[in-house]
Design an enzyme around this catalytic site. Structure first.
Site, PDB file in Angstrom:
ATOM      1  N   GLY A 441       0.826  -1.209   0.000  1.00 19.88           N
ATOM      2  CA  GLY A 441       0.000   0.000   0.000  1.00 19.88           C
ATOM      3  C   GLY A 441       0.860   1.257   0.000  1.00 19.88           C
ATOM      4  N   SER A 442       0.393   2.272   0.719  1.00 24.60           N
ATOM      5  CA  SER A 442       1.001   3.611   0.629  1.00 24.60           C
ATOM      6  C   SER A 442       2.393   3.706   1.225  1.00 24.60           C
ATOM      7  CB  SER A 442       0.082   4.645   1.298  1.00 24.60           C
ATOM      8  OG  SER A 442      -1.125   4.769   0.561  1.00 24.60           O
TER       9      SER A 442
END
Length: 726
Positions: A441-442
């Protein structure tokens, strides 16, 4: 005639006696001849009776004479009787012949002999039965057995004895000359027994020398099935109560006394690492087939403390089965010795007999970089976070900046390393920091920011206009923070974790550069931290990208990593752009605790990935998600310390498809002005959640304890302020 008559009277009985001995018709000479014959018969009968009497006396005096001698004497007696009868018959025939010849000379003819009267007038003759009693009764002769030949019997017996002696001599030669070595070896094998001398396993220590796993004195319980006296089933039941092992597992070991090839089994382990008190109880059973020997037992005082990292031992040889115990098994285990000796029937060593001992070589130690106190706090914080958010699993790490040393690495669920087989699922053995892969993810966006700054796609104070969404292929990507069409600074893109801004920066870099920086930061290969079974993750080469890859990969999808890999990415940024491979091993030591250089151990890999300027710029900008009001990690703000980091919300791939929920992460370092420690927290929440909301509090608490524990000075001023809008 008167009494005065001088002529004597004749006694009438005398005439009768004369007639008795001189029957009518016989001469005096014939009568004399018959009288001589009768006298001889009487003498012969007397001799026979005397011989019979002597024979009876001899038989009474010698009751033990053998049957063969007796038969020979009886045969001799019969032979004498026959000769006597023949002699008597011959004498009678000769007398009759003389009488006949005399009569012939007188008369010139032979007169037949007068018929003898059975009785004479005036006299009583003895009955025939009385006369037969006076003469020995002669029984008719039977066919006598053939008399053996003593010389032939002697020769036969001598030959038989010689043959038996030759056979015995040949067998003796075979036993003592031809086959003596084989029989001696077989006899020695029956007396010899070999017992192991287990080597003491080395210890696993934390960075301060505290023992995380070590061995203590214990007993092993083994069996020699060839010498067991009790019934295997009954003995197995007794041992099961003492060893805590099912009798159904022990009985086959006790009852099997030979291998499939027919070789005798004289030693088989029943249990290792048994308490000394239990060993004494088994000794008291006094079964010669049971063997109680010196052994050791592995002790893990922290029980579940770093259990997923340390691992555990097991098996008959106490080898490492998981974690560092398995990865460094050869170094820790040492070399077992053995003792071979001759034993008596009772199982005791024979004094002065063969004895050979090969001493055991103790194992070596492994000193880790983990700090036991910090590990304890990190593990507790992680478990509380997982429980609070109904998460399925989680992991947390603390790394030292510049060395790559891992100071803490916790996983949950975990297990009690002192009872490693008492688990509900094998998933409890997994070290989620190195063996679980997920879409980052981020937190993956830090690689794109570093590459964009390094390649000049944006300046540290640069801005970018962007909308709320962007489309790549058939997928539309949206920012979670509502800003509409706006211009965001690089600090704003990082603070708000803008998907649109990150994808635009990746477009500037191109697929090849993105892939190149991913590899440079260590994605796609195992870190070599020291745990066996470490996963490598998955990177897609640009040629394999799909239409959505240009949007998904920059924001941390369509790529899988481990927490250890992502912690190494942020350690590179905190270390002024130099990548240092993470490690759990501080150094190796011998059994005396002296450091040893491992020739096979490679120095941790270091390489420059980005410039110092780019790294320091990111060290400053990564404070925005925590310090700015629009940041995704506001709940991780810590009083007196400035933290830098990035939140992430990824997904978990199970059996080739995405599992429900999110993998939430928070990775960063502190203090931001002079980074010392990297902290990473990852939790899988099947019900969903954001990185900051789930893991922000845990990130803050771990940093707070670590900075205080290691005595890091608090910040001198307030956190920086960022202009997130262009």
């Amino acid at each position: 005639m008167t009494e005065s008559d001088p002529s004597p009277r004749r006694d009438p009985s005398s005439i009768s006696r004369a007639r008795r001995y001189t029957p009518r018709g016989r001469t005096v000479r014939e009568a004399a001849s018959d009288s001589a014959q009768d006298n001889r018969a009487r003498e012969n009968g007397a001799r026979d009776r005397e011989a019979a009497r002597r024979e009876r006396n001899r038989a009474a005096a010698e009751p033990a004479e053998d049957a063969a001698a007796k038969r020979r004497r009886e045969a001799a007696a019969r032979s004498r009787q026959r000769r006597q009868r023949e002699t008597t018959a011959t004498g009678t025939a000769r007398t009759e012949s003389v009488r006949t010849e005399t009569q012939a000379r007188r008369t010139g003819q032979v007169r037949p002999g007068p018929t003898r009267r059975t009785s004479a007038p005036g006299a009583q003759r003895r009955p025939a039965a009385a006369r037969e009693e006076e003469a020995p009764r002669v029984r008719p002769l039977r066919d006598l057995p053939r008399v053996g030949n003593p010389a032939r019997r002697l020769r036969f017996a001598s030959a038989l004895v010689m043959i038996l002696l030759l056979v015995a001599a040949g067998r003796l030669v075979q036993l003592q000359v031809t086959d003596s070595a084989a029989y001696a070896a077989s006899a020695l094998d029956q007396r010899l027994t070999t017992e192991p001398l287990p080597a003491s396993r080395g210890s696993i220590l934390d960075r301060n020398g505290n023992e995380l796993a070590y061995s203590i004195e214990a007993n092993y319980i083994a069996v020699d099935p060839t010498r067991v006296k009790a019934k295997p089933a009954e003995l197995a039941v007794e041992l099961a109560q003492l060893l805590g092992r099912p009798a159904s597992e022990l009985e086959p070991i006790i009852a099997t006394d030979e291998t499939a090839q027919g070789d005798p089994i004289m030693f088989a382990y029943l249990q290792r690492g048994v308490d000394l008190a239990v060993g004494d109880q088994i000794t008291d059973l006094k079964d010669p087939g049971l063997i109680v020997g010196a052994d050791e037992r592995r002790v893990v005082p922290g029980r579940d403390l770093a259990a997923n990292v340390i691992g555990f031992t097991g098996g008959d040889d106490g080898e490492g089965l998981a974690g560092l115990e398995a990865n460094y098994d050869e170094w820790l285990s040492g070399e077992d010795g053995e003792v071979t000796y001759e034993r008596s029937q009772s199982g005791q060593p024979i004094p002065g007999a063969f004895y050979r001992e090969q001493s055991a070589v103790p194992g070596n130690d492994v000193q880790l970089t983990i700090d036991a106190d910090l590990q304890f706090q990190v593990q507790n914080i992680l478990e509380d976070t997982v429980e609070e958010h109904d998460a399925e699993f989680g992991s947390a790490m603390v790394m030292e900046v510049g060395t790559g040393q891992t100071l803490a690495m916790a996983s949950t669920p975990t297990y009690d390393a002192a009872k490693p087989f008492d688990v509900d699922s094998e998933e409890q053995y997994r070290d989620y920091a190195t063996q679980a892969t997920f879409d980052p993810g981020s937190i993956h966006k830090a690689i794109i920011f570093a590459a964009a700054l390094e390649e000049g796609c944006i300046e540290p104070d640069g801005t970018m206009p962007m909308g709320q969404t962007i489309t790549k292929g058939d997928t539309t990507y949206e920012d979670t923070y509502p800003h509409g069409d706006a211009t965001l600074s690089l600090a704003g893109i990082i603070a708000q974790s803008s998907n649109v801004g990150t994808i635009k920066l990746a477009d500037c870099l191109g697929a090849e550069k993105v892939y190149e920086y991913q590899q440079a930061f260590g994605l796609g290969e195992a870190t070599g931290i020291g745990v066996s079974g470490e996963a490598e993750g998955l990177l897609q080469e640009p040629k394999d990208w799909s239409g959505t890859s240009e949007g998904s990969i920059p924001i941390g999808h369509e790529v899988t990593t481990t927490q250890a890999q992502m912690a190494a990415v942020y350690e590179t940024i905190a270390n002024d752009g130099i990548y240092t491979a993470p490690t759990l091993i501080d150094h190796l030591a011998d059994s005396e605790g002296n450091p040893v250089e491992d020739e096979n151990e490679e120095e941790p890999e270091t390489r420059r990935v980005i410039s110092t300027e780019t790294a320091q710029t990111l060290q400053y900008l990564l404070q925005a998600p925590i310090a700015d009001d629009t940041g995704t990690g506001r709940n991780a703000e810590l009083e007196n310390y400035h933290l830098a980091g990035k939140t992430g919300t990824g997904q978990l791939v199970v059996d080739g498809v995405y599992a429900p929920g999110n993998v939430t992460s928070f990775v960063g370092f502190a203090p931001a002005e002079d980074p010392q420690y990297v902290v990473a927290v990852t939790v899988y929440v099947p019900g969903g959640g954001g990185g900051g909301g789930v893991t922000g509090e845990a990130f803050k608490e771990i940093n707070e304890f670590a900075l205080s524990y290691f005595g890091v000075r608090p910040a001198d001023g307030p956190p920086p302020e960022f202009d997130v809008w262009g």
